[in-house]
Every structure is written in structure tokens, then in C-alpha cells.
Design an enzyme around this catalytic site. Sequence first.
Site, PDB file in Angstrom:
ATOM      1  N   LYS A  16       0.809  -1.306  -0.028  1.00 20.50           N
ATOM      2  CA  LYS A  16      -0.053   0.073   0.008  1.00 20.50           C
ATOM      3  C   LYS A  16       0.944   1.306  -0.028  1.00 20.50           C
ATOM      4  CE  LYS A  16      -2.320  -1.013   3.814  1.00 20.50           C
ATOM      5  NZ  LYS A  16      -1.824  -2.260   4.231  1.00 20.50           N
ATOM      6  N   ARG A  89      -9.813   0.929   8.500  1.00 19.60           N
ATOM      7  CA  ARG A  89      -9.541  -0.524   8.802  1.00 19.60           C
ATOM      8  C   ARG A  89     -10.566  -1.148   9.599  1.00 19.60           C
ATOM      9  NH1 ARG A  89      -3.711   0.565   8.839  1.00 19.60           N
ATOM     10  NH2 ARG A  89      -2.338  -1.383   8.926  1.00 19.60           N
ATOM     11  N   ARG A 127      11.636  -6.391   5.202  1.00 19.45           N
ATOM     12  CA  ARG A 127      11.278  -5.058   5.020  1.00 19.45           C
ATOM     13  C   ARG A 127      11.960  -4.091   6.037  1.00 19.45           C
ATOM     14  NH1 ARG A 127       5.091  -2.859   4.833  1.00 19.45           N
ATOM     15  NH2 ARG A 127       5.022  -3.597   7.282  1.00 19.45           N
ATOM     16  N   ARG A 158      10.659  -2.253  11.402  1.00 20.41           N
ATOM     17  CA  ARG A 158       9.661  -1.761  12.321  1.00 20.41           C
ATOM     18  C   ARG A 158       9.393  -2.918  13.381  1.00 20.41           C
ATOM     19  NH1 ARG A 158       4.544  -0.464   8.328  1.00 20.41           N
ATOM     20  NH2 ARG A 158       3.856  -1.420  10.410  1.00 20.41           N
ATOM     21  N   ARG A 169      -0.964  -8.949  13.465  1.00 19.38           N
ATOM     22  CA  ARG A 169      -1.616  -7.992  13.033  1.00 19.38           C
ATOM     23  C   ARG A 169      -2.229  -8.753  11.716  1.00 19.38           C
ATOM     24  NH1 ARG A 169       3.667  -5.533  10.837  1.00 19.38           N
ATOM     25  NH2 ARG A 169       2.228  -3.872   9.822  1.00 19.38           N
TER      26      ARG A 169
HETATM   27  P1  AMP Z   1       0.666   0.352   8.930  1.00 19.06           P
HETATM   28  O1  AMP Z   1       1.905   1.099   9.053  1.00 19.06           O
HETATM   29  O2  AMP Z   1      -0.519   0.767   7.899  1.00 19.06           O
HETATM   30  O3  AMP Z   1       0.931  -0.985   8.595  1.00 19.06           O
HETATM   31  O4  AMP Z   1       0.176   0.470  10.608  1.00 19.06           O
HETATM   32  C1  AMP Z   1       0.727   0.158  11.519  1.00 19.06           C
HETATM   33  C2  AMP Z   1      -0.003   0.165  12.759  1.00 19.06           C
HETATM   34  O5  AMP Z   1      -0.569   1.295  12.891  1.00 19.06           O
HETATM   35  C3  AMP Z   1      -1.346  -0.915  12.707  1.00 19.06           C
HETATM   36  O6  AMP Z   1      -0.981  -2.071  12.826  1.00 19.06           O
HETATM   37  C4  AMP Z   1      -2.228  -0.297  13.866  1.00 19.06           C
HETATM   38  O7  AMP Z   1      -1.839  -0.770  14.852  1.00 19.06           O
HETATM   39  C5  AMP Z   1      -2.000   1.248  13.494  1.00 19.06           C
HETATM   40  N1  AMP Z   1      -3.022   1.696  12.631  1.00 19.06           N
HETATM   41  C6  AMP Z   1      -2.695   2.168  11.382  1.00 19.06           C
HETATM   42  N2  AMP Z   1      -3.802   2.475  10.668  1.00 19.06           N
HETATM   43  C7  AMP Z   1      -5.054   2.417  11.554  1.00 19.06           C
HETATM   44  C8  AMP Z   1      -6.279   2.207  11.356  1.00 19.06           C
HETATM   45  N3  AMP Z   1      -6.847   2.693  10.467  1.00 19.06           N
HETATM   46  N4  AMP Z   1      -7.116   1.807  12.623  1.00 19.06           N
HETATM   47  C9  AMP Z   1      -6.495   1.586  13.650  1.00 19.06           C
HETATM   48  N5  AMP Z   1      -4.993   1.369  13.863  1.00 19.06           N
HETATM   49  C10 AMP Z   1      -4.433   1.653  12.783  1.00 19.06           C
END
Ligand code: AMP
Length: 214
Positions: A16, A89, A127, A158, A169
Site C-alpha cells: 500500500k 481498517r 522489510r 519496524r 497483525r
Molecule cells: P501500517 O503502517 O499501515 O501497517 O500501520 C501500523 C499500525 O498502526 C497498525 O498495525 C495499527 O496498529 C495502527 N493503525 C494504522 N492505521 C490504523 C487504522 N486505520 N485503525 C487502527 N489502527 C491503525
Amino acid sequence: MEETRLVLLGPPACGKGTQGRRLAAEYGLGYFSTGKQLRREVEEGTALGKEADQYLSRAEYVPDELVLAIVSDWVSKQKGGWILDGFPRTVKQAEELDAFPAESIGSLRALLIDVDRDVLAQRVSQRCECGYCSWTGTSEEVKETASCPSCGGALIRRRDDEPEAFRKRMDVYEELTLPVMEHYSSSGRLLSVSGIGTPGEVFKRVEDALQSHG
Ligand code: AMP
């Protein structure tokens, strides 16, 4: 394309961020990653970051209200088209986004980047991302320099990409985010592409999908 309002959906590490940033750069769209913003808030030690960290450190979703606050603030400042990466999400977030003022969400569409779970586990093990700019890639791509190819900054792994956190996740994604696909497909707004292949191959599919569904 300049009026595009797009939400990118898909499991962790499906691409993404890579596709969203490229699409935004090519078509002059705003781009916002909720995950990236939350990690930034944690690093900066803001009140929101402190609250969010309790969830991020457990590889759980942060509460809808917290994410909604940062998204609505960002969307309200956009003048043209935009892309949201990692939001919505949950079905609740998708419903709340639909309730934003019509002029700010326009004819919103969702794009799913689809990748199987076993491929993702392999990807995530390699990653890395830049601690300064928003570059994300694999250790394979930077094995010559071991620094960010975009800004030269130090690369980090990360903590939520560790195997245990990644499994969690994925489970949360399957429980809470898969129903979001139904939210968009039942209203005829869901596009889907395979996320398997090089970033360039996937990008071509993304452009084709967006152009053929005007
Ligand atoms: P990402 O970088 O998109 O993989 O997001 C990393 C983490 O941020 C996720 O595993 C969630 O813990 C949190 N997070 C990101 N976007 C959301 C969202 N829309 N709703 C809830 N938690 C989020």
C-alpha cells in the site's frame, strides 16, 4: 485522476505504501499513511503518540476515534485529490469516512492490493524503512548501501514486523478489516489488483484498474 479520492486496502506489507506514494507522486495527489503518522506521533512523544503506543506495541489497532481525528484533520486540509493508506481498517471507520462532507470525499473508491499470507510473511521478514523520509523497501534492495536510497537516512526495522507481531497483525486484519471489503464491494466502489510481482508490475495494474473504472 486529479479528483481521485482513494482508500488503499490490503494486508500488512501488501505494498500500500509503495503504490500509494508512487501514485500520489505521478498524479499530484495528497498521500497520508495513518500507520506512518501514528509511528511519528509515538517517536515525538505527543499525547496522541503516548496513547497510540499502548496499542502499537501490542500489534493491535488503535481505537477508531483516535485515527478518525487525525484523518479528518488531514482530509479537511486537502485542496485536490488524495490517497489514504491504511484507513479505513474497520467498518466503523469506513462508515465514518462516508459521513465526511460530500465535497471532501467526492466519489470515493477503494482499491484492494491482494497478496497471500505466506508471501507477506516472507516479505515482511526483509522489510525496512527510512527513519527520516517515507521510503519503504526490502533489505535486498539496499544491500549495497544499507542506507535510504531516497534521502540517505538510516534504515530501521519496524518492531511490529517481528514474526510474532506480524502474525497478530494478520489475525487482526482478517477479523476487523476483511469486512471493510464487503462495505465497499456492496456499494460498487471496490477495485482489486494482485499485489504479486515487482512494484512496477503492480503499479501498472493499479493504473489500469483506476483508468478502466474512471
Ligand atoms: P501500517 O503502517 O499501515 O501497517 O500501520 C501500523 C499500525 O498502526 C497498525 O498495525 C495499527 O496498529 C495502527 N493503525 C494504522 N492505521 C490504523 C487504522 N486505520 N485503525 C487502527 N489502527 C491503525
